[in-house]
Design a protein around this motif. Sequence first.
Motif, mmCIF file in Angstrom:
data_model
loop_
_atom_site.group_PDB
_atom_site.id
_atom_site.type_symbol
_atom_site.label_atom_id
_atom_site.label_comp_id
_atom_site.label_asym_id
_atom_site.label_seq_id
_atom_site.Cartn_x
_atom_site.Cartn_y
_atom_site.Cartn_z
ATOM 1 N N SER A 186 50.955 37.625 41.869
ATOM 2 C CA SER A 186 50.153 37.550 40.650
ATOM 3 C C SER A 186 49.488 38.897 40.347
ATOM 4 N N ASN A 192 42.294 32.844 33.975
ATOM 5 C CA ASN A 192 41.178 32.410 34.804
ATOM 6 C C ASN A 192 40.026 32.061 33.878
ATOM 7 N N ARG A 200 43.234 30.655 38.065
ATOM 8 C CA ARG A 200 44.685 30.453 37.859
ATOM 9 C C ARG A 200 45.410 30.718 39.169
ATOM 10 N N GLY A 202 36.636 38.255 41.993
ATOM 11 C CA GLY A 202 36.209 39.637 41.776
ATOM 12 C C GLY A 202 36.514 40.149 40.381
ATOM 13 N N THR A 203 37.761 39.958 39.923
ATOM 14 C CA THR A 203 38.079 40.377 38.552
ATOM 15 C C THR A 203 37.315 39.502 37.557
HETATM 16 N N1 LIG Z 1 44.024 34.119 40.487
HETATM 17 C C1 LIG Z 1 44.043 35.396 39.773
HETATM 18 C C2 LIG Z 1 44.315 36.564 40.741
HETATM 19 C C3 LIG Z 1 43.243 36.667 41.799
HETATM 20 C C4 LIG Z 1 41.922 36.926 41.186
HETATM 21 C C5 LIG Z 1 40.717 36.742 42.095
HETATM 22 N N2 LIG Z 1 40.933 36.204 43.394
HETATM 23 C C6 LIG Z 1 39.906 38.029 42.168
HETATM 24 O O1 LIG Z 1 39.141 38.226 43.119
HETATM 25 O O2 LIG Z 1 40.016 38.845 41.208
HETATM 26 C C7 LIG Z 1 45.142 35.350 38.725
HETATM 27 O O3 LIG Z 1 46.226 34.856 39.019
HETATM 28 O O4 LIG Z 1 44.881 35.861 37.630
#
Ligand SMILES: N[C@H](CCC[C@H](N)C(=O)O)C(=O)O
Length: 257
Positions: free
Chosen positions: A71, A170, A189, A199-200
Motif C-alpha cells: 500500500s 483512510n 484502509r 501517522g499519515t
Molecule cells: N492504511 C494506509 C497505509 C498505512 C497508514 C498508517 N499506518 C500510517 O501510519 O500512516 C493506507 O492504505 O492508506
Amino acid sequence: MKQTFYKYQGTGNDFVMIDNRLLTFDKNDARHVAFLCDRRFGIGGDGLILLENHSEVDFKMVYFNADGNQSSMCGNGGRCIVAFAKFLGIIESATTFEAIDGKHHAEVEKEAVKLQMQDVKVLEKFDSHVFLNTGSPHHVQLEDDLRNLDIKAIGSKIRYGAPYNTEGSNVNFVSKISEDVFSVRTYERGVEDETLSCGTGVTAVALAMNYMGQTDKNLITLETEGGTLVVSFEKVGQGYKNIWLTGPAVQVFKGEL
Ligand SMILES: N[C@H](CCC[C@H](N)C(=O)O)C(=O)O
C-alpha cells in the motif's frame, strides 16, 4: 528456512518488521503477509514492513497493509523502520531512505523518531470534510464527541462509499482540544478497522485543521488512542512543506518462524 521477525509499534500502530536485505521474502504472497498480520493465527500487526538495500540512500521501505496488499506510505511505519535501521546498525541517527512516495529524511532522537513527510500541494475542502494525501489518502472530519463514535461502522461507510469506493481512503475523526491540540481517531484502509493511531492520518489532520482555520499554529499535538504525536509544518500558498511527524517507535518483540 527460518525467518527472524521483529514487532515494532509507534503509538499503538503496530507492524511485523523484517530485514529483507537478502531479498528472501516473497512480496507476491498476499495470503502469507495477511497470515503474519493476523492477530489470532499469526504474529499480529496493522501492517508488515520490509527493510531492503538501496543503491543511493541508506535503505528502502516496502509497506503492506494487514490485508496482505502493498500500500501507500505509512507514517508510523516510517518512524518504526528508522528505529529498526538504527537497531541493525545501518544508521547512526540521521538518515535518508526510499519509500513508495519517494525519499524521506528522518532523525532518531532517543526513544522518538522525527520523520519528514512529502510536501502537500493540494487540499480539497468540502462542507463536511477535507480530503488530502500525505503519502496515503485521508478524509478528515470534525466531530463534537469522539468517545461515542462507532469508528468502524461510520468509517467503513465513508471508506467504501462515493467518491472513494473500492480504492478507498483512510478516515480521520477529529475534535479540537485547544488552539494547538487535537484528538484523533482513525479508520484505516487496508486494516479495515480503527487503528490506535495513523501517522499519515495525524499529519493530514494537522494540515487540515490549519487549512480550515481551526488553528493558526504550525506545531500541532495530536492525541490518539495509542499515544501522542507531534506534527510541524510551513504553510506555503495553498499548500504545506517542511512537514515533520515526531513520536515514539519501540521494538516490542523478536522471534523466529
Ligand atoms: N492504511 C494506509 C497505509 C498505512 C497508514 C498508517 N499506518 C500510517 O501510519 O500512516 C493506507 O492504505 O492508506
